[in-house]
Design a protein around this motif. Structure first.
Motif, PDB file in Angstrom:
ATOM      1  N   MET A 126       0.841  -1.195   0.000  1.00  0.00           N
ATOM      2  CA  MET A 126       0.000   0.000   0.000  1.00  0.00           C
ATOM      3  C   MET A 126       0.880   1.251   0.000  1.00  0.00           C
ATOM      4  SD  MET A 126      -2.907   1.173   2.763  1.00  0.00           S
ATOM      5  CE  MET A 126      -3.873  -0.296   2.426  1.00  0.00           C
ATOM      6  N   GLU A 127       0.542   2.209  -0.862  1.00  0.00           N
ATOM      7  CA  GLU A 127       1.333   3.434  -0.963  1.00  0.00           C
ATOM      8  C   GLU A 127       1.157   4.279   0.288  1.00  0.00           C
ATOM      9  OE1 GLU A 127       1.970   7.298  -3.912  1.00  0.00           O
ATOM     10  OE2 GLU A 127       0.434   5.797  -4.363  1.00  0.00           O
ATOM     11  N   LYS A 128       2.268   4.764   0.809  1.00  0.00           N
ATOM     12  CA  LYS A 128       2.246   5.611   1.991  1.00  0.00           C
ATOM     13  C   LYS A 128       1.569   6.932   1.673  1.00  0.00           C
ATOM     14  CE  LYS A 128       5.378   7.683   5.393  1.00  0.00           C
ATOM     15  NZ  LYS A 128       6.807   7.882   5.759  1.00  0.00           N
ATOM     16  N   SER A 129       0.704   7.397   2.603  1.00  0.00           N
ATOM     17  CA  SER A 129       0.010   8.667   2.381  1.00  0.00           C
ATOM     18  C   SER A 129       1.006   9.816   2.400  1.00  0.00           C
ATOM     19  CB  SER A 129      -1.057   8.871   3.452  1.00  0.00           C
ATOM     20  OG  SER A 129      -0.458   8.923   4.744  1.00  0.00           O
ATOM     21  N   LYS A 130       0.725  10.813   1.590  1.00  0.00           N
ATOM     22  CA  LYS A 130       1.623  11.950   1.482  1.00  0.00           C
ATOM     23  C   LYS A 130       1.343  12.972   2.585  1.00  0.00           C
ATOM     24  CE  LYS A 130       2.404  11.614  -3.513  1.00  0.00           C
ATOM     25  NZ  LYS A 130       3.869  11.563  -3.483  1.00  0.00           N
ATOM     26  N   SER A 131       2.361  13.689   2.979  1.00  0.00           N
ATOM     27  CA  SER A 131       2.230  14.686   4.039  1.00  0.00           C
ATOM     28  C   SER A 131       1.354  15.850   3.617  1.00  0.00           C
ATOM     29  CB  SER A 131       3.609  15.220   4.425  1.00  0.00           C
ATOM     30  OG  SER A 131       4.391  14.220   5.022  1.00  0.00           O
ATOM     31  N   LYS A 132       0.706  16.449   4.605  1.00  0.00           N
ATOM     32  CA  LYS A 132       0.022  17.717   4.407  1.00  0.00           C
ATOM     33  C   LYS A 132       1.058  18.820   4.588  1.00  0.00           C
ATOM     34  CE  LYS A 132      -4.363  16.025   6.328  1.00  0.00           C
ATOM     35  NZ  LYS A 132      -5.389  16.213   7.388  1.00  0.00           N
ATOM     36  N   VAL A 133       1.023  19.798   3.701  1.00  0.00           N
ATOM     37  CA  VAL A 133       2.094  20.800   3.663  1.00  0.00           C
ATOM     38  C   VAL A 133       1.525  22.206   3.774  1.00  0.00           C
ATOM     39  CG1 VAL A 133       4.062  21.667   2.353  1.00  0.00           C
ATOM     40  CG2 VAL A 133       3.418  19.261   2.154  1.00  0.00           C
ATOM     41  N   LEU A 134       2.131  23.011   4.657  1.00  0.00           N
ATOM     42  CA  LEU A 134       1.824  24.440   4.751  1.00  0.00           C
ATOM     43  C   LEU A 134       2.988  25.227   4.169  1.00  0.00           C
ATOM     44  CD1 LEU A 134       0.213  26.936   5.842  1.00  0.00           C
ATOM     45  CD2 LEU A 134       1.535  26.682   7.965  1.00  0.00           C
ATOM     46  N   ILE A 135       2.676  26.127   3.242  1.00  0.00           N
ATOM     47  CA  ILE A 135       3.704  26.962   2.634  1.00  0.00           C
ATOM     48  C   ILE A 135       3.508  28.397   3.096  1.00  0.00           C
ATOM     49  CG2 ILE A 135       4.695  27.790   0.463  1.00  0.00           C
ATOM     50  CD1 ILE A 135       3.456  25.042  -0.666  1.00  0.00           C
ATOM     51  N   VAL A 136       4.526  28.928   3.727  1.00  0.00           N
ATOM     52  CA  VAL A 136       4.509  30.305   4.231  1.00  0.00           C
ATOM     53  C   VAL A 136       5.359  31.140   3.284  1.00  0.00           C
ATOM     54  CG1 VAL A 136       5.056  31.812   6.167  1.00  0.00           C
ATOM     55  CG2 VAL A 136       4.282  29.464   6.595  1.00  0.00           C
ATOM     56  N   GLY A 137       4.734  32.096   2.598  1.00  0.00           N
ATOM     57  CA  GLY A 137       5.432  32.839   1.557  1.00  0.00           C
ATOM     58  C   GLY A 137       5.147  32.256   0.190  1.00  0.00           C
ATOM     59  N   GLY A 138       3.921  31.747   0.023  1.00  0.00           N
ATOM     60  CA  GLY A 138       3.566  31.040  -1.195  1.00  0.00           C
ATOM     61  C   GLY A 138       3.400  31.900  -2.426  1.00  0.00           C
ATOM     62  N   THR A 139       3.338  33.223  -2.270  1.00  0.00           N
ATOM     63  CA  THR A 139       3.227  34.091  -3.447  1.00  0.00           C
ATOM     64  C   THR A 139       4.577  34.602  -3.912  1.00  0.00           C
ATOM     65  OG1 THR A 139       2.889  36.075  -2.088  1.00  0.00           O
ATOM     66  CG2 THR A 139       0.916  34.855  -2.775  1.00  0.00           C
ATOM     67  N   GLY A 140       5.635  34.210  -3.217  1.00  0.00           N
ATOM     68  CA  GLY A 140       6.966  34.698  -3.550  1.00  0.00           C
ATOM     69  C   GLY A 140       7.574  33.998  -4.750  1.00  0.00           C
ATOM     70  N   TYR A 141       8.778  34.400  -5.067  1.00  0.00           N
ATOM     71  CA  TYR A 141       9.470  33.937  -6.272  1.00  0.00           C
ATOM     72  C   TYR A 141       9.637  32.419  -6.293  1.00  0.00           C
ATOM     73  CZ  TYR A 141      13.048  33.818  -9.928  1.00  0.00           C
ATOM     74  OH  TYR A 141      13.752  33.557 -11.070  1.00  0.00           O
ATOM     75  N   ILE A 142      10.138  31.867  -5.207  1.00  0.00           N
ATOM     76  CA  ILE A 142      10.277  30.417  -5.111  1.00  0.00           C
ATOM     77  C   ILE A 142       9.012  29.803  -4.519  1.00  0.00           C
ATOM     78  CG2 ILE A 142      11.548  28.543  -3.973  1.00  0.00           C
ATOM     79  CD1 ILE A 142      13.007  29.776  -6.322  1.00  0.00           C
ATOM     80  N   GLY A 143       8.351  30.530  -3.636  1.00  0.00           N
ATOM     81  CA  GLY A 143       7.178  30.006  -2.961  1.00  0.00           C
ATOM     82  C   GLY A 143       6.077  29.549  -3.901  1.00  0.00           C
ATOM     83  N   LYS A 144       5.794  30.347  -4.927  1.00  0.00           N
ATOM     84  CA  LYS A 144       4.716  29.966  -5.839  1.00  0.00           C
ATOM     85  C   LYS A 144       5.076  28.716  -6.636  1.00  0.00           C
ATOM     86  CE  LYS A 144       6.158  33.531  -9.149  1.00  0.00           C
ATOM     87  NZ  LYS A 144       5.797  34.877  -9.681  1.00  0.00           N
ATOM     88  N   ARG A 145       6.357  28.515  -6.860  1.00  0.00           N
ATOM     89  CA  ARG A 145       6.790  27.297  -7.548  1.00  0.00           C
ATOM     90  C   ARG A 145       6.667  26.080  -6.632  1.00  0.00           C
ATOM     91  NH1 ARG A 145       9.625  31.543  -9.788  1.00  0.00           N
ATOM     92  NH2 ARG A 145      10.077  31.374 -12.026  1.00  0.00           N
ATOM     93  N   ILE A 146       6.926  26.274  -5.351  1.00  0.00           N
ATOM     94  CA  ILE A 146       6.796  25.170  -4.406  1.00  0.00           C
ATOM     95  C   ILE A 146       5.332  24.781  -4.231  1.00  0.00           C
ATOM     96  CG2 ILE A 146       7.092  24.528  -1.974  1.00  0.00           C
ATOM     97  CD1 ILE A 146       9.768  25.966  -2.021  1.00  0.00           C
ATOM     98  N   VAL A 147       4.438  25.761  -4.210  1.00  0.00           N
ATOM     99  CA  VAL A 147       3.005  25.439  -4.157  1.00  0.00           C
ATOM    100  C   VAL A 147       2.630  24.558  -5.350  1.00  0.00           C
ATOM    101  CG1 VAL A 147       0.658  26.369  -4.252  1.00  0.00           C
ATOM    102  CG2 VAL A 147       2.404  27.542  -2.894  1.00  0.00           C
ATOM    103  N   LYS A 148       3.060  24.961  -6.525  1.00  0.00           N
ATOM    104  CA  LYS A 148       2.757  24.187  -7.741  1.00  0.00           C
ATOM    105  C   LYS A 148       3.318  22.774  -7.643  1.00  0.00           C
ATOM    106  CE  LYS A 148       3.595  24.135 -12.744  1.00  0.00           C
ATOM    107  NZ  LYS A 148       4.289  24.811 -13.875  1.00  0.00           N
ATOM    108  N   ALA A 149       4.557  22.650  -7.184  1.00  0.00           N
ATOM    109  CA  ALA A 149       5.190  21.338  -7.081  1.00  0.00           C
ATOM    110  C   ALA A 149       4.485  20.459  -6.058  1.00  0.00           C
ATOM    111  CB  ALA A 149       6.669  21.494  -6.716  1.00  0.00           C
ATOM    112  N   CYS A 150       4.052  21.047  -4.957  1.00  0.00           N
ATOM    113  CA  CYS A 150       3.321  20.287  -3.937  1.00  0.00           C
ATOM    114  C   CYS A 150       2.018  19.734  -4.502  1.00  0.00           C
ATOM    115  CB  CYS A 150       3.015  21.174  -2.730  1.00  0.00           C
ATOM    116  SG  CYS A 150       4.351  21.281  -1.534  1.00  0.00           S
ATOM    117  N   LEU A 151       1.300  20.571  -5.223  1.00  0.00           N
ATOM    118  CA  LEU A 151       0.038  20.124  -5.814  1.00  0.00           C
ATOM    119  C   LEU A 151       0.287  19.031  -6.851  1.00  0.00           C
ATOM    120  CD1 LEU A 151      -1.712  23.599  -6.210  1.00  0.00           C
ATOM    121  CD2 LEU A 151      -2.389  21.771  -4.631  1.00  0.00           C
ATOM    122  N   GLU A 152       1.312  19.197  -7.652  1.00  0.00           N
ATOM    123  CA  GLU A 152       1.615  18.201  -8.688  1.00  0.00           C
ATOM    124  C   GLU A 152       2.029  16.864  -8.082  1.00  0.00           C
ATOM    125  OE1 GLU A 152       4.535  20.071 -11.134  1.00  0.00           O
ATOM    126  OE2 GLU A 152       3.046  21.149 -12.342  1.00  0.00           O
TER     127      GLU A 152
END
Length: 314
Positions: free
Chosen positions: A1-27
């Motif tokens: 059985m596949e291990k469940s993925k962590s829930k992630v909070l991103i602080v600074g999600g509209t920033g230069y790297i932050g918005k990319r991390i939000v996208k990567a987390c969703l993907e």
């Protein structure tokens, strides 16, 4: 059985790297939360970014650095906290924001991984950095000390040089575009530098959060084909445009002399360039027991090579 993925909070999600991390987390399929700060005020661009995240499946959670209880409540919703705030937020009094987040994580007591705002040069290797630029590294080490004293599980990301800031311009200062005729070469141009596409920074960062191999370690982003000298980078561009540029070599002595008379932030930037392009601070050490190299851990990430990255600017 596949291990469940962590829930992630991103602080600074509209920033230069932050918005990319939000996208990567969703993907990657993580349940993704993005901190919505009331300080956003009338910044319509940031609000639109946040609303777009919501449409794509992220949860917006309200919280403020001036309201400790709200930060604790936000942290309690997740397993992992990532704080990709820009480097500017690690200056003067703004370092307190990171320390307040550390306090909230400590009180919440449920976080299994915290990735603080680093994403550049490893500050633990820069104790002899030039003034005033060393303030960047000293303040990051203050945050590290707070994390470790609070015994918060963590991963530090050393992403080295963001390609859009260091590769696209062939490492020229004061521009984001490739030079057309003349290019300044630092020293002999043969010091090894690491260039990483910002989207790849996000992908590698998100890969680490559920990986026991990266727990309480520094992860260095050193994709082998992107470890290049400045000369090699310039050569790639010259081949793409079919034209040789006029090289202007500047000695370390002359480069450091340019610090005089600059504003504080400019002095910081020049100091960092010196360490990268003259001292080779990104590649002049071996990764030890406390570190891992991202492209070796995650060979499935098809990272962007600089030749392909430069094609965007033709």
């Amino acid at each position: 059985m596949e291990k469940s993925k962590s829930k992630v909070l991103i602080v600074g999600g509209t920033g230069y790297i932050g918005k990319r991390i939000v996208k990567a987390c969703l993907e990657e399929g993580h349940e993704t939360y993005v901190l919505l700060r009331p300080e956003i005020g009338m910044d319509i661009d940031k609000l639109q970014i946040l609303l777009k995240f919501k449409e794509e499946g992220a949860h917006l959670v309200e919280g403020s650095f001036s309201d400790h209880r709200s930060l604790v409540a936000a942290v309690k919703l997740v397993d992992v906290v990532i704080c990709p705030m820009s480097g500017a937020h690690l200056r003067s009094h703004n370092i307190l924001m990171q320390l307040k987040l550390v306090d909230a994580i400590k009180e919440a007591g449920n976080v299994k991984r915290f990735i603080p705002s680093e994403f550049g040069i490893d500050p633990s290797t820069m104790e002899n950095a030039l003034e005033p630029g060393r303030v960047t590294f000293d303040e990051k080490m203050i945050v590290r000390k707070a994390i470790e004293e609070a015994q918060i599980p963590h991963t530090y990301i050393s992403a080295n040089c963001f390609a859009a800031y260091f590769a696209a311009n062939l490492s020229q200062m004061g521009t984001l575009l490739p030079p057309k005729d003349n290019v300044v070469i630092y020293g002999d141009g043969n010091v090894k530098v690491v260039f990483v596409d910002e989207d790849d920074v996000a992908k590698y960062t998100v890969k680490t959060i559920d990986d026991p191999r990266t727990l309480n370690k520094t992860v260095y982003l050193r994709p082998s084909e992107n470890i290049l000298t400045q000369n090699e980078l310039v050569d790639k561009w010259e081949k793409l445009v079919g034209k040789k540029l006029n090289k202007i070599n500047i000695s370390s002595t002359d480069f450091l002399a340019s610090l005089k008379g600059l504003e504080f932030n400019e002095q910081v930037a020049v100091g960092h360039f010196y360490h990268i392009f003259y001292e080779g601070c990104l590649t002049n050490f071996e990764i030890g027991e406390g570190g891992e190299e991202a492209s070796q851990l995650y060979p499935d990430v098809n990272y962007t090579r600089m030749n392909d990255f430069l094609k965007r600017y033709l």
